[in-house]
Design a protein around this motif. Sequence first.
Motif, PDB file in Angstrom:
ATOM      1  N   LEU A  68       5.700  24.918  16.792  1.00 22.39           N
ATOM      2  CA  LEU A  68       5.156  23.561  16.876  1.00 22.39           C
ATOM      3  C   LEU A  68       6.151  22.528  16.357  1.00 22.39           C
ATOM      4  CD1 LEU A  68       1.439  24.091  15.845  1.00 22.39           C
ATOM      5  CD2 LEU A  68       2.360  23.609  18.102  1.00 22.39           C
ATOM      6  N   ILE A  71       8.755  21.669  18.886  1.00 22.92           N
ATOM      7  CA  ILE A  71       8.284  20.751  19.925  1.00 22.92           C
ATOM      8  C   ILE A  71       8.070  19.354  19.352  1.00 22.92           C
ATOM      9  CG2 ILE A  71       6.381  20.257  21.508  1.00 22.92           C
ATOM     10  CD1 ILE A  71       5.997  23.294  21.711  1.00 22.92           C
ATOM     11  N   TYR A  72       7.546  19.264  18.145  1.00 28.87           N
ATOM     12  CA  TYR A  72       7.153  17.978  17.586  1.00 28.87           C
ATOM     13  C   TYR A  72       8.341  17.181  17.039  1.00 28.87           C
ATOM     14  CZ  TYR A  72       4.833  14.480  14.766  1.00 28.87           C
ATOM     15  OH  TYR A  72       4.437  13.293  14.232  1.00 28.87           O
ATOM     16  N   LYS A  75      10.544  14.991  19.431  1.00 32.67           N
ATOM     17  CA  LYS A  75       9.625  14.386  20.405  1.00 32.67           C
ATOM     18  C   LYS A  75      10.272  13.247  21.183  1.00 32.67           C
ATOM     19  CE  LYS A  75       7.369  11.858  16.716  1.00 32.67           C
ATOM     20  NZ  LYS A  75       7.868  12.574  15.581  1.00 32.67           N
ATOM     21  N   ILE A  78      12.359  14.758  23.948  1.00 32.18           N
ATOM     22  CA  ILE A  78      11.508  15.346  24.983  1.00 32.18           C
ATOM     23  C   ILE A  78      10.900  14.267  25.868  1.00 32.18           C
ATOM     24  CG2 ILE A  78       9.359  16.640  25.367  1.00 32.18           C
ATOM     25  CD1 ILE A  78      10.124  18.340  22.935  1.00 32.18           C
TER      26      ILE A  78
END
Length: 147
Positions: A68, A71-72, A75, A78
């Motif tokens: 997580l 991904i976070y 950010k 992304i």
Amino acid sequence: TKFNASIKTYNRLKGFYEALYLVFTDGWAIYYMLYFIFGALGLFYHPFYFFFCLTYLVVRSEVLINVLKAIYEPKKQIVLTLLLMIVVSYFFTLYSYTRLYEDFNSTLTNSCYSIWSCLVVTIDQTYKTGGGIGGDLPAPYTAQTST
């Protein structure tokens, strides 16, 4: 004496509100309150609400927490990558709208009636089919079989 009683009441209420503030600003306290609420809803109302209890697997696993975080934390990168993908798809959509209009509408019925609808179909079909958007368009030529 009346003044002292009001000061004592004020101090008690102040302590109570400070405790509430600490409880409701602590992430773990909020998580466990939600865990309890959703567990009770799942038990007494509908089993669907047990879905929140699955978050316990993520909370207790260091590996999943790191996934997580992976991904976070980036950010911004992304989101910018997603924006770049949309811009490149938009360039292809402009080309498709001007040059391949008939192909889009013959294969994907009335899918390209505006640039916006053409963009939505392009993004949708690019990631759905195995060959990208070209997998849904007609072949530019037919292969001749040798005899």
